[in-house]
Design an enzyme around this catalytic site. Structure first.
Site, short mmCIF file in Angstrom:
data_model
loop_
_atom_site.label_atom_id
_atom_site.label_comp_id
_atom_site.label_asym_id
_atom_site.label_seq_id
_atom_site.Cartn_x
_atom_site.Cartn_y
_atom_site.Cartn_z
N SER A 175 85.29 22.75 148.07
CA SER A 175 86.19 23.77 148.65
C SER A 175 85.32 24.92 149.14
O SER A 175 84.25 25.19 148.58
CB SER A 175 87.15 24.27 147.57
OG SER A 175 87.71 25.51 147.92
N TYR B 93 89.14 27.61 139.42
CA TYR B 93 89.17 26.64 140.53
C TYR B 93 87.85 26.68 141.30
O TYR B 93 87.22 25.65 141.54
CB TYR B 93 90.36 26.96 141.45
CG TYR B 93 90.45 26.04 142.64
CD1 TYR B 93 91.04 24.79 142.53
CD2 TYR B 93 89.93 26.42 143.88
CE1 TYR B 93 91.11 23.93 143.63
CE2 TYR B 93 90.00 25.58 144.97
CZ TYR B 93 90.59 24.34 144.85
OH TYR B 93 90.65 23.49 145.93
N1 NAP Z 1 94.51 22.07 150.82
C1 NAP Z 1 93.49 22.91 150.83
O1 NAP Z 1 93.54 23.99 151.47
C2 NAP Z 1 92.23 22.57 150.09
C3 NAP Z 1 91.09 23.37 150.31
C4 NAP Z 1 89.94 23.07 149.64
C5 NAP Z 1 89.87 21.96 148.80
N2 NAP Z 1 90.98 21.21 148.60
C6 NAP Z 1 90.87 20.06 147.69
O2 NAP Z 1 91.43 18.92 148.30
C7 NAP Z 1 91.85 18.00 147.30
C8 NAP Z 1 93.25 17.51 147.63
O3 NAP Z 1 94.15 18.60 147.46
P1 NAP Z 1 95.41 18.82 148.41
O4 NAP Z 1 95.23 20.12 149.07
O5 NAP Z 1 95.66 17.61 149.22
O6 NAP Z 1 96.55 19.06 147.31
P2 NAP Z 1 97.81 18.17 146.90
O7 NAP Z 1 98.67 17.87 148.06
O8 NAP Z 1 98.39 18.90 145.74
O9 NAP Z 1 97.16 16.80 146.42
C9 NAP Z 1 96.48 16.69 145.19
C10 NAP Z 1 96.33 15.21 144.90
O10 NAP Z 1 95.59 15.08 143.67
C11 NAP Z 1 96.32 14.23 142.81
N3 NAP Z 1 96.09 14.60 141.42
C12 NAP Z 1 96.23 15.80 140.83
N4 NAP Z 1 95.98 15.70 139.50
C13 NAP Z 1 95.69 14.39 139.27
C14 NAP Z 1 95.38 13.66 138.12
N5 NAP Z 1 95.30 14.22 136.90
N6 NAP Z 1 95.14 12.33 138.25
C15 NAP Z 1 95.21 11.74 139.46
N7 NAP Z 1 95.51 12.38 140.60
C16 NAP Z 1 95.76 13.69 140.49
C17 NAP Z 1 97.78 14.37 143.19
O11 NAP Z 1 98.48 13.15 142.90
P3 NAP Z 1 99.50 12.92 141.70
O12 NAP Z 1 100.16 14.22 141.39
O13 NAP Z 1 100.44 11.89 142.25
O14 NAP Z 1 98.65 12.39 140.60
C18 NAP Z 1 97.66 14.51 144.70
O15 NAP Z 1 97.61 13.25 145.31
C19 NAP Z 1 91.74 18.74 145.97
O16 NAP Z 1 90.55 18.37 145.30
C20 NAP Z 1 91.67 20.19 146.40
O17 NAP Z 1 91.02 21.01 145.44
C21 NAP Z 1 92.16 21.48 149.22
#
Ligand code: NAP
Length: 250
Positions: free
Chosen positions: A139, A153
């Site tokens: 991130s 985080y």
């Molecule tokens: N969106 C942003 O702006 C942003 C920026 C920087 C980095 N990121 C990173 O991108 C990645 C994806 O995040 P996102 O933004 O797409 O958020 P999101 O829509 O909330 O997706 C998070 C995903 O992680 C899974 N997850 C969470 N806890 C889990 C667990 N204990 N076991 C297995 N799966 C788990 C969730 O699936 P289930 O709940 O079905 O398990 C979901 O598929 C993350 O690592 C986040 O830190 C996002």
């Protein structure tokens, strides 16, 4: 056809990466806790691309034994896994010392300890194949220490980036293994994690943000801040700016 394994594929960046990699001709190994969401996504992808093979598996990445079992099972399903994307993550967090240790601990366990477990399981598969591409989703918040609810985080994402860099260094010095390691630093991209946030700086929609991620992954970049504008120069500024300035950027 290349096969890509993605964790946290039930929503947000993981689900959209699955769609975009399928459109590029990849078969997919997808996991998350919400199996119904994975099954819907698999049906959507195979409707759009009937030649693609999509295998889904329910997985909680904080369950160590289940992570090793799932990665081994995916490797058996496909024979070879060309790319593994460690994406599952959690945006929970609270000011340290305000009685919400459980939230900070859950973030640390999911984003860092479980990322380590996924890296162990992934490298076991890639070392056996002697080849492959391992991708860590970090991130932009990893650039510096962040205050308040982003503190833990950001620390986990810095930890993920160092884990990736250490492995990259090791693989660069291991010519017998054709294994590439990438670290992706996304800026704000709309997903379930930030659904409630109205005014995040330079927020882009999911498809646009993930297109930048997929482009960087396909190019097997060692490190990519995405989308590169404005996050590449912003990342450099964040690394050197005084804390008072950094606090106002994210
Ligand atoms: N969106 C942003 O702006 C942003 C920026 C920087 C980095 N990121 C990173 O991108 C990645 C994806 O995040 P996102 O933004 O797409 O958020 P999101 O829509 O909330 O997706 C998070 C995903 O992680 C899974 N997850 C969470 N806890 C889990 C667990 N204990 N076991 C297995 N799966 C788990 C969730 O699936 P289930 O709940 O079905 O398990 C979901 O598929 C993350 O690592 C986040 O830190 C996002």
């Amino acid at each position: 056809m290349p096969t890509t394994l993605i964790t946290g594929a039930s929503s947000g960046l993981g689900a959209e990466m699955a769609r975009q990699f399928a459109a590029l001709g990849h078969d997919l190994a997808l996991s998350a806790r919400r199996l119904d969401r994975l099954e819907e996504l698999a049906a959507e992808i195979t409707d759009a691309h009937p030649q693609r093979r999509v295998v889904v598996r329910t997985l909680d990445v904080t369950d160590d034994d289940a992570v090793f079992e799932a990665f081994r099972a995916f490797a058996e399903d496909f024979g070879t896994i060309d790319r593994i994307v460690i994406n599952a993550g959690l945006g929970k967090g609270a000011r340290i010392g305000t009685g919400k240790y459980y939230a900070n601990r859950q973030t640390a366990m999911t984003n860092f300890v479980a990322a380590l477990c996924q890296a162990e399981a992934a490298m076991e598969v890639l070392r056996a194949q002697k080849r492959g591409h391992l991708v860590f989703i970090s991130s932009m918040s990893a650039m510096r220490g962040m205050p308040k609810s982003m503190n833990v985080y950001a620390a986990t994402k810095a930890g993920v980036a160092h884990l990736a860099e250490g492995l990259r260094s090791e693989m660069q010095a291991s010519p017998e293994l054709d294994i590439t390691v990438s670290t992706i630093y996304p800026g704000y991209i709309r997903s379930e994690m930030n659904d409630y946030v109205e005014n995040a700086p330079f927020m882009v929609d999911t498809e646009t943000g993930v297109r930048a991620i997929v482009g960087a992954i396909e190019a097997e970049k060692a490190e990519a801040r995405v989308p590169s504008w404005p996050w590449w120069p912003m990342g450099t500024a964040m690394k050197f700016a005084p804390l008072g300035v950094v606090r106002r950027i994210l």
